[in-house]
Each structure stands twice: as C-alpha cells, then as structure tokens.
Scaffold this motif. Structure first.
Motif, PDB file in Angstrom:
ATOM      1  N   GLY A 164       1.006  -1.236  -0.025  1.00 37.84           N
ATOM      2  CA  GLY A 164      -0.060  -0.061   0.025  1.00 37.84           C
ATOM      3  C   GLY A 164       1.035   1.211   0.027  1.00 37.84           C
ATOM      4  N   THR A 191       1.285   2.751  -3.730  1.00 33.92           N
ATOM      5  CA  THR A 191       0.089   3.548  -4.279  1.00 33.92           C
ATOM      6  C   THR A 191       0.223   4.860  -3.485  1.00 33.92           C
ATOM      7  OG1 THR A 191      -1.017   1.700  -4.590  1.00 33.92           O
ATOM      8  CG2 THR A 191      -2.150   3.817  -4.268  1.00 33.92           C
ATOM      9  N   SER A 192       0.390   4.935  -2.052  1.00 43.44           N
ATOM     10  CA  SER A 192       0.256   6.430  -1.296  1.00 43.44           C
ATOM     11  C   SER A 192       1.590   7.285  -1.844  1.00 43.44           C
ATOM     12  CB  SER A 192       0.169   6.188   0.052  1.00 43.44           C
ATOM     13  OG  SER A 192      -0.966   5.295   0.473  1.00 43.44           O
ATOM     14  N   VAL A 201      -4.546   5.106 -10.616  1.00 44.86           N
ATOM     15  CA  VAL A 201      -4.142   6.054  -9.851  1.00 44.86           C
ATOM     16  C   VAL A 201      -4.279   7.733 -10.483  1.00 44.86           C
ATOM     17  CG1 VAL A 201      -2.710   4.702  -8.384  1.00 44.86           C
ATOM     18  CG2 VAL A 201      -1.825   6.310 -10.242  1.00 44.86           C
ATOM     19  N   GLU A 235      -5.921  10.948  -0.755  1.00 45.62           N
ATOM     20  CA  GLU A 235      -6.081   9.869  -1.660  1.00 45.62           C
ATOM     21  C   GLU A 235      -6.811   8.639  -0.802  1.00 45.62           C
ATOM     22  OE1 GLU A 235      -5.429   6.009  -2.345  1.00 45.62           O
ATOM     23  OE2 GLU A 235      -3.840   6.781  -1.062  1.00 45.62           O
ATOM     24  N   ALA A 236      -6.159   8.560   0.708  1.00 47.08           N
ATOM     25  CA  ALA A 236      -6.650   7.549   1.573  1.00 47.08           C
ATOM     26  C   ALA A 236      -8.368   7.644   1.831  1.00 47.08           C
ATOM     27  CB  ALA A 236      -5.933   7.332   2.907  1.00 47.08           C
ATOM     28  N   SER A 285     -10.451   7.068  -1.052  1.00 46.12           N
ATOM     29  CA  SER A 285     -10.435   5.542  -1.219  1.00 46.12           C
ATOM     30  C   SER A 285     -11.265   5.276  -0.116  1.00 46.12           C
ATOM     31  CB  SER A 285      -8.910   5.124  -1.396  1.00 46.12           C
ATOM     32  OG  SER A 285      -7.985   5.319  -2.313  1.00 46.12           O
ATOM     33  N   SER A 342      -6.837  -2.848  -6.683  1.00 42.94           N
ATOM     34  CA  SER A 342      -5.981  -1.853  -6.126  1.00 42.94           C
ATOM     35  C   SER A 342      -5.461  -2.038  -4.730  1.00 42.94           C
ATOM     36  CB  SER A 342      -6.316  -0.366  -6.679  1.00 42.94           C
ATOM     37  OG  SER A 342      -6.331  -0.081  -8.218  1.00 42.94           O
ATOM     38  N   SER A 374      -4.244  -0.131  -1.498  1.00 48.52           N
ATOM     39  CA  SER A 374      -4.389   1.054  -1.137  1.00 48.52           C
ATOM     40  C   SER A 374      -4.702   1.016   0.669  1.00 48.52           C
ATOM     41  CB  SER A 374      -5.185   2.140  -1.557  1.00 48.52           C
ATOM     42  OG  SER A 374      -5.520   3.300  -1.063  1.00 48.52           O
TER      43      SER A 374
END
Length: 326
Positions: A123, A126-127, A188, A261-262, A265, A275, A277
C-alpha cells in the motif's frame, strides 16, 4: 662622500592628538598577508548562499534527520516492496479470515484472509506514488501560472486571481465525491488529476507573492536596466530566489495529498479494488474492527506515520529556508 643611511618611514602616520601609530614597512606587510593554512595561504572565504546555510542547518536538525530517514524508507519499499514482503497482496485464504498474527504473518489476516503485512507494505507504493506525482503536477502547474501572474501583473494577474478564488470555494472532499464518482478507472491517474485540479491554486498564490517580492529587488532592476529580456529575468534572477517558498509548501502538501487519496479511497470514489491502498484496507476493516482490530490499526498506523513524516520534513525545510527564523 660618507655613506648615508635612511630609516624606513612608518606605514601609518600620526593618529591625531591621542598619539601616533608607529607601524613600519615590515609590520604593515605582515598585516596584509593572508592567514596561512597547511598548504600555503588560504583563499578568501566565499559568501554563503541561502541554500548552503539551509543545508547546514538541516544536517543538525534531528526532526529533519528522523523524517528524512522515514521518507527514504517509504520510497525504498515503494520501489522494491518484495525486499521485505515475499508474498502477494492479492493472495487471500478465507479459512484464515480475521486471524491474528502467526509465524510469517506478523500483522495477521483481514476479513478476506489476505495478509495484512503484505498489503500494508504494498500500500505504500500507491500512497507515495499518488503523493509525489500529484505534488509534481501541482507544483508545475501552480508555480508556472503564479509566476507569470506575479511577473506580468495587470489583466493576467486579475483573471488568475478570480479563477483561484473559484477553485478555493470548492470543498475538496465534496468535489472528489462528485467528480470521481463518474469515473470507472481503477488506476491512480484520476485521483492524481483531481488533486492537481483542486491543488494548484494554493501553490499559485505562493508563487505569485514570491515572484512579486523578488522582482522588486535591486539586482533585478539593474538587470532590467542593462537590457535583460523577460525570459532571462525570470529564469536567471527571479526564479532561483522565489522557488524556496514553493518547495516548502509543496513538501508539506505532499503529506496532505496522501491523506486525501486515502480519504477518497475510504469513501469508495478514489482507488478501487483490486488496487492495493491503505484507504481501501481501512474501509474494508472498519465493519469488523471489534473482532479483528489489527486489520484496521496497521494500515491506519502506516498512513499516520507517512503523513506525519512528510509534514515534519516540510516544517524542517521551512525553518531552514526562512531567513526570519535565523
């Protein structure tokens, strides 16, 4: 004829009613010598720049050192997650759903029987990718527009100021719910594009004010009087002295973009399965937090540490680059 002897005249004459200074030629020559080093006379000290002073202060700042080490570790596991996690984040076994830690699986399993440790490590990729790419896009777009507005002023500045006011009035989370809910892509790039779309006005304001301050300096006016073009003034004289505030704000904003982003999501409009995340894992673990709290705590802790590291890094850079704090 008898030989005449002449005494060396003093290098410095009388100093007034308070007395005279009797420095001879030899003493005056000694004063003019440069300090000696192991390899001969030392060269004169070069004037230090803002960047060299900032780097010297950062190397002595424990907050910067700790946050920089955390950030470097996050970048490392983002590029090579298999170095510390041997499994796949998509391999799940329902027979192990919500189980605690065991040998080879220190973080336990989530509700789908996936290894929480492996998913937490993957994860980070992605972050960090979303945070870095969004920050680059925001810095380039907002920095260029703000610099042009601050340099040329006039109608261009007025129009850009009104446009930024419109974007500042849009709530970020609500805008994400509206814009990203109609996009079905599981990559993303929609999230990065949304962050750039709503994040550039802040950098634009900072760049505009910094350029306006820099272009009023005497060296810029002197270069303009000597016939320097607008492009040379901007690239050679203004940009190097106006970029520091943009770097500081962008570094701090990187952590907030990761948190954004978190959040998106978690709400189901950002990244979507398959994905990997932290926001997706936090959302999936929330319903059974009482039975398997480990599935929620580990990705949440990783997200909190990452955001805190980038914000602390930005604060340290700000303190080092701000002359008022010296």
């Amino acid at each position: 004829m008898p030989e005449q002897h002449y005494e060396p005249e003093p290098a410095v004459a009388g100093a007034g009613p308070g007395g005279t200074i009797g420095l001879g030629v030899e003493e005056a020559g000694i004063l003019e010598k440069r300090p000696e080093g192991p390899d001969g006379p030392r060269p004169p000290d070069r004037p230090r720049s803002l960047w060299s002073d900032a780097w010297r202060d950062l190397r002595r700042d424990p907050v910067f050192l700790v946050s920089a080490l955390v950030v470097l570790f996050l970048v490392f596991i983002s590029l090579w997650p298999s170095a510390i996690a041997s499994g796949s984040p998509l391999e799940c076994d329902l027979s192990r759903a919500q189980e605690g830690s065991r040998a080879g699986h220190p973080f336990g399993f989530d509700g789908q029987g996936c290894d929480v440790y492996t998913r937490t490590v993957y994860g980070a990729r992605t972050s960090v990718a979303v945070g870095v790419l969004a920050t680059l896009g925001v810095s380039v777009l907002g920095g260029v527009l703000g610099a042009l507005a601050g340099f040329f002023g006039g109608v261009w500045d007025a129009v850009l100021s009104r446009i930024t006011d419109v974007f500042f009035a849009i709530p970020v989370v609500l805008g994400g719910l509206v814009l990203l809910s109609v996009i079905t892509s599981d990559t993303v790039w929609p999230v990065i594009g949304f962050i750039v779309l709503l994040g550039w006005p802040q950098i634009s304001r900072i760049a505009r004010g910094s350029v306006i301050t820099a272009k009023q300096n005497d060296y810029v006016q002197a270069a303009r009087a000597l016939g320097a073009s607008d492009a040379r003034l901007m690239l050679r004289h203004i940009a190097p002295n106006a970029v520091a505030p943009v770097i500081v704000v962008a570094t701090i904003a990187l952590g907030t973009y990761i948190a954004l982003e978190a959040t998106l999501s978690y709400l189901g409009v950002g990244l979507k399965p398959p994905s990997v995340s932290w926001g997706i894992d936090i959302s999936a673990a929330s319903p059974y937090v009482r039975n398997a709290p480990h599935a929620l705590l580990w990705p949440s802790g990783a997200l909190a540490v990452t955001v805190l590291a980038f914000i602390m890094l930005g604060d340290a850079v700000r303190d080092a680059l701000d002359p008022k704090l010296r």
